[in-house]
Design a protein around this motif. Structure first.
Motif, PDB file in Angstrom:
ATOM      1  N   VAL A   1      11.853   8.491   8.420  1.00 43.26           N
ATOM      2  CA  VAL A   1      10.731   7.614   8.112  1.00 43.26           C
ATOM      3  C   VAL A   1      10.934   6.932   6.763  1.00 43.26           C
ATOM      4  CG1 VAL A   1       8.272   7.600   7.518  1.00 43.26           C
ATOM      5  CG2 VAL A   1       9.051   8.822   9.542  1.00 43.26           C
ATOM      6  N   SER A   2      11.411   7.682   5.781  1.00 47.05           N
ATOM      7  CA  SER A   2      11.635   7.122   4.452  1.00 47.05           C
ATOM      8  C   SER A   2      12.724   6.043   4.482  1.00 47.05           C
ATOM      9  CB  SER A   2      12.027   8.221   3.467  1.00 47.05           C
ATOM     10  OG  SER A   2      10.989   9.166   3.327  1.00 47.05           O
ATOM     11  N   LEU A   3      13.795   6.296   5.234  1.00 51.17           N
ATOM     12  CA  LEU A   3      14.887   5.332   5.307  1.00 51.17           C
ATOM     13  C   LEU A   3      14.439   4.048   6.000  1.00 51.17           C
ATOM     14  CD1 LEU A   3      17.805   4.631   4.759  1.00 51.17           C
ATOM     15  CD2 LEU A   3      18.431   5.776   6.903  1.00 51.17           C
ATOM     16  N   VAL A   4      13.690   4.192   7.092  1.00 57.22           N
ATOM     17  CA  VAL A   4      13.182   3.006   7.800  1.00 57.22           C
ATOM     18  C   VAL A   4      12.264   2.214   6.889  1.00 57.22           C
ATOM     19  CG1 VAL A   4      11.725   2.219   9.708  1.00 57.22           C
ATOM     20  CG2 VAL A   4      13.443   3.987  10.099  1.00 57.22           C
TER      21      VAL A   4
ATOM     22  N   PRO B   1       2.936   8.210  10.888  1.00 53.55           N
ATOM     23  CA  PRO B   1       3.817   9.166  10.200  1.00 53.55           C
ATOM     24  C   PRO B   1       4.148   8.743   8.774  1.00 53.55           C
ATOM     25  CG  PRO B   1       5.023   7.952  11.888  1.00 53.55           C
ATOM     26  CD  PRO B   1       3.570   7.660  12.101  1.00 53.55           C
ATOM     27  N   LEU B   2       4.254   7.434   8.533  1.00 56.08           N
ATOM     28  CA  LEU B   2       4.542   6.970   7.178  1.00 56.08           C
ATOM     29  C   LEU B   2       3.382   7.270   6.235  1.00 56.08           C
ATOM     30  CD1 LEU B   2       6.352   5.421   5.202  1.00 56.08           C
ATOM     31  CD2 LEU B   2       5.309   3.301   6.026  1.00 56.08           C
ATOM     32  N   ARG B   3       2.160   7.072   6.727  1.00 53.89           N
ATOM     33  CA  ARG B   3       0.994   7.365   5.892  1.00 53.89           C
ATOM     34  C   ARG B   3       0.901   8.858   5.602  1.00 53.89           C
ATOM     35  NH1 ARG B   3      -4.592   8.392   6.496  1.00 53.89           N
ATOM     36  NH2 ARG B   3      -5.802   7.478   4.795  1.00 53.89           N
ATOM     37  N   PHE B   4       1.163   9.686   6.619  1.00 46.24           N
ATOM     38  CA  PHE B   4       1.135  11.137   6.442  1.00 46.24           C
ATOM     39  C   PHE B   4       2.188  11.559   5.423  1.00 46.24           C
ATOM     40  CE2 PHE B   4       1.253  15.410   8.949  1.00 46.24           C
ATOM     41  CZ  PHE B   4       0.602  16.032   7.896  1.00 46.24           C
ATOM     42  N   ASP B   5       3.386  11.021   5.558  1.00 49.73           N
ATOM     43  CA  ASP B   5       4.478  11.365   4.649  1.00 49.73           C
ATOM     44  C   ASP B   5       4.214  10.855   3.239  1.00 49.73           C
ATOM     45  OD1 ASP B   5       7.168  12.322   4.017  1.00 49.73           O
ATOM     46  OD2 ASP B   5       7.723  10.202   3.926  1.00 49.73           O
ATOM     47  N   SER B   6       3.524   9.716   3.114  1.00 47.76           N
ATOM     48  CA  SER B   6       3.249   9.155   1.796  1.00 47.76           C
ATOM     49  C   SER B   6       2.199   9.956   1.046  1.00 47.76           C
ATOM     50  CB  SER B   6       2.776   7.698   1.941  1.00 47.76           C
ATOM     51  OG  SER B   6       3.755   6.901   2.568  1.00 47.76           O
ATOM     52  N   LEU B   7       1.186  10.460   1.760  1.00 47.90           N
ATOM     53  CA  LEU B   7       0.090  11.168   1.113  1.00 47.90           C
ATOM     54  C   LEU B   7       0.381  12.649   0.903  1.00 47.90           C
ATOM     55  CD1 LEU B   7      -2.937   9.540   2.996  1.00 47.90           C
ATOM     56  CD2 LEU B   7      -2.059   8.990   0.723  1.00 47.90           C
TER      57      LEU B   7
ATOM     58  N   VAL C   1       0.841  -1.206   0.000  1.00 42.03           N
ATOM     59  CA  VAL C   1       0.000   0.000   0.000  1.00 42.03           C
ATOM     60  C   VAL C   1       0.869   1.246   0.000  1.00 42.03           C
ATOM     61  CG1 VAL C   1      -1.708   1.307   1.316  1.00 42.03           C
ATOM     62  CG2 VAL C   1      -1.912  -1.187   1.142  1.00 42.03           C
ATOM     63  N   PHE C   2       1.913   1.252   0.823  1.00 41.35           N
ATOM     64  CA  PHE C   2       2.805   2.411   0.881  1.00 41.35           C
ATOM     65  C   PHE C   2       3.719   2.469  -0.342  1.00 41.35           C
ATOM     66  CE2 PHE C   2       1.759   1.526   5.346  1.00 41.35           C
ATOM     67  CZ  PHE C   2       1.216   2.755   5.689  1.00 41.35           C
ATOM     68  N   VAL C   3       4.054   1.319  -0.905  1.00 36.73           N
ATOM     69  CA  VAL C   3       4.820   1.312  -2.154  1.00 36.73           C
ATOM     70  C   VAL C   3       4.041   2.043  -3.235  1.00 36.73           C
ATOM     71  CG1 VAL C   3       5.718  -0.161  -3.998  1.00 36.73           C
ATOM     72  CG2 VAL C   3       6.108  -0.793  -1.615  1.00 36.73           C
ATOM     73  N   MET C   4       2.741   1.786  -3.304  1.00 37.52           N
ATOM     74  CA  MET C   4       1.917   2.450  -4.306  1.00 37.52           C
ATOM     75  C   MET C   4       1.729   3.925  -3.981  1.00 37.52           C
ATOM     76  SD  MET C   4       1.254   0.282  -6.630  1.00 37.52           S
ATOM     77  CE  MET C   4       0.013   1.243  -7.495  1.00 37.52           C
ATOM     78  N   GLN C   5       1.469   4.239  -2.726  1.00 39.15           N
ATOM     79  CA  GLN C   5       1.253   5.639  -2.347  1.00 39.15           C
ATOM     80  C   GLN C   5       2.504   6.489  -2.563  1.00 39.15           C
ATOM     81  OE1 GLN C   5      -0.122   5.411   1.700  1.00 39.15           O
ATOM     82  NE2 GLN C   5      -2.248   5.028   1.105  1.00 39.15           N
ATOM     83  N   ARG C   6       3.671   5.891  -2.409  1.00 32.64           N
ATOM     84  CA  ARG C   6       4.935   6.617  -2.574  1.00 32.64           C
ATOM     85  C   ARG C   6       5.506   6.486  -3.983  1.00 32.64           C
ATOM     86  NH1 ARG C   6       6.697   7.681   2.758  1.00 32.64           N
ATOM     87  NH2 ARG C   6       8.869   8.013   2.132  1.00 32.64           N
TER      88      ARG C   6
ATOM     89  N   ALA D   1      20.813  -2.437  -1.135  1.00 27.67           N
ATOM     90  CA  ALA D   1      20.062  -1.723  -2.167  1.00 27.67           C
ATOM     91  C   ALA D   1      19.071  -0.741  -1.551  1.00 27.67           C
ATOM     92  CB  ALA D   1      19.328  -2.727  -3.059  1.00 27.67           C
ATOM     93  N   ALA D   2      18.330  -1.190  -0.532  1.00 26.25           N
ATOM     94  CA  ALA D   2      17.341  -0.320   0.106  1.00 26.25           C
ATOM     95  C   ALA D   2      18.009   0.886   0.751  1.00 26.25           C
ATOM     96  CB  ALA D   2      16.554  -1.112   1.151  1.00 26.25           C
ATOM     97  N   GLY D   3      19.159   0.670   1.412  1.00 30.79           N
ATOM     98  CA  GLY D   3      19.874   1.771   2.036  1.00 30.79           C
ATOM     99  C   GLY D   3      20.356   2.788   1.013  1.00 30.79           C
ATOM    100  N   LEU D   4      20.902   2.312  -0.096  1.00 34.41           N
ATOM    101  CA  LEU D   4      21.384   3.226  -1.134  1.00 34.41           C
ATOM    102  C   LEU D   4      20.241   4.036  -1.733  1.00 34.41           C
ATOM    103  CD1 LEU D   4      23.959   0.957  -3.021  1.00 34.41           C
ATOM    104  CD2 LEU D   4      24.452   2.945  -1.585  1.00 34.41           C
ATOM    105  N   ILE D   5      19.138   3.375  -2.017  1.00 37.89           N
ATOM    106  CA  ILE D   5      17.997   4.085  -2.587  1.00 37.89           C
ATOM    107  C   ILE D   5      17.426   5.083  -1.581  1.00 37.89           C
ATOM    108  CG2 ILE D   5      15.653   3.825  -3.485  1.00 37.89           C
ATOM    109  CD1 ILE D   5      16.502   1.071  -4.523  1.00 37.89           C
ATOM    110  N   GLY D   6      17.350   4.674  -0.309  1.00 34.53           N
ATOM    111  CA  GLY D   6      16.795   5.554   0.714  1.00 34.53           C
ATOM    112  C   GLY D   6      17.655   6.775   0.985  1.00 34.53           C
ATOM    113  N   VAL D   7      18.983   6.604   0.975  1.00 31.85           N
ATOM    114  CA  VAL D   7      19.887   7.720   1.287  1.00 31.85           C
ATOM    115  C   VAL D   7      20.102   8.618   0.087  1.00 31.85           C
ATOM    116  CG1 VAL D   7      22.258   8.301   1.946  1.00 31.85           C
ATOM    117  CG2 VAL D   7      21.049   6.468   3.131  1.00 31.85           C
ATOM    118  N   LEU D   8      20.322   8.037  -1.083  1.00 28.92           N
ATOM    119  CA  LEU D   8      20.681   8.820  -2.258  1.00 28.92           C
ATOM    120  C   LEU D   8      19.487   9.249  -3.089  1.00 28.92           C
ATOM    121  CD1 LEU D   8      23.780   6.744  -3.468  1.00 28.92           C
ATOM    122  CD2 LEU D   8      23.749   8.765  -1.993  1.00 28.92           C
TER     123      LEU D   8
END
Length: 286
Positions: free
Chosen positions: A186-189, A165-171, A43-48, A86-93
């Protein structure tokens, strides 16, 4: 085309169904857990707008699993390491969408190339190599099941803790930042949690088709529902039905598990899209 041969490939082992099901029960449990967690995080993958990121992480997860297979260590560990990198690189960069897409575009061929290199150097059973790409119904051993369930439970618990907070940040990321939500953290986590779930998915459906459980169920749910509770519940249910239903069908056939899971997932999405379109026409007419 010989339809009898096709039927045998799809449902050829019905006579020994109970015995085979007992042998792959670990995969059924792992698939059920993955379907539920994958549907929720999807759900958050789609929202983001991060469906592309799922595929990028899966390629590095595949490379990590292939490296582990080559050197003779647990493939779950290798898959987790590759996913988290991979997730860390995408989240940070990849804070911005344009940067994120370019980073994913660079990581995908690199991870796939590394994985193919490691598999070409591996001299063991060919089924082990094939399963990393397209899934294998007997790939989940008893020792690995506990790890897969534990990883899924950790991901689910952490997802519930950061849900609001993730839902708020996603929307609405701008408003979330203005209200003091630590959007970067939140995005990195979230990316690290996504990496864990992808690592689990690689062992059920293979690295090439993980989006069938981490994207399609949520996309289907969003076609027929819109509430903050209805969408996650439907997405989890669709993921569960796709994963468990696909495995139960694969038990009766001779094909890998991935075609069954992806087909069920796609049919659910297609039905939801038709239902959503009909509902929209009725609303506009009214």
């Amino acid at each position: 085309m010989n339809w009898a041969d096709v039927g045998t490939a799809l449902f050829g082992g019905v006579a020994d169904y109970g015995e085979i099901l007992a042998l792959v029960w670990n995969s059924v449990i792992a698939g059920a857990v993955l379907g539920l967690v994958g549907g929720l995080i999807g759900v958050f993958v789609m929202q983001r707008d991060m469906a592309f990121a799922v595929h990028g992480i899966s390629e590095l997860s595949f490379a990590g699993a292939a490296a582990a297979l080559l050197i003779g260590v647990d493939v779950v560990t290798g898959s987790i390491v590759g996913s988290l990198i991979a997730a860390g690189l995408i989240g940070v960069l990849g804070a911005r969408a344009r940067d994120r897409n370019s980073i994913i575009g660079v990581l995908m061929p690199f991870g796939l190339g590394l994985g193919i290199l490691f598999l070409s150097l591996y001299n063991g059973r060919s089924a082990n190599r094939f399963s990393l790409l397209t899934g294998q119904i007997v790939s989940v051993q008893t020792g690995q099941l506990g790890w897969l369930i534990a990883l899924s439970a950790v991901a689910l618990l952490a997802l519930l803790l950061i849900w609001r907070p993730l839902r708020f940040d996603s929307l609405d990321p701008q408003s979330a930042a203005a209200r003091g939500v630590p959007t970067t953290a939140v995005s990195l986590v979230f990316m690290l949690l996504l990496g864990l779930v992808v690592a689990v998915a690689v062992h059920i459906i293979g690295a090439l088709l993980v989006m069938a459980l981490l994207v399609t169920p949520a996309a289907a749910a969003m076609r027929v529902a819109s509430g903050p509770v209805a969408v996650p519940v439907l997405a989890a249910a669709f993921g569960f039905i796709s994963a468990v239903g696909g495995i139960l069908l694969a038990v009766a056939g001779t094909l890998p598990v991935s075609p069954y899971i992806t087909t069920i997932s796609f049919v659910i999405y297609l039905v939801c899209r038709i239902v959503g379109a009909r509902r929209g026409r009725v609303t506009r007419t009214a």
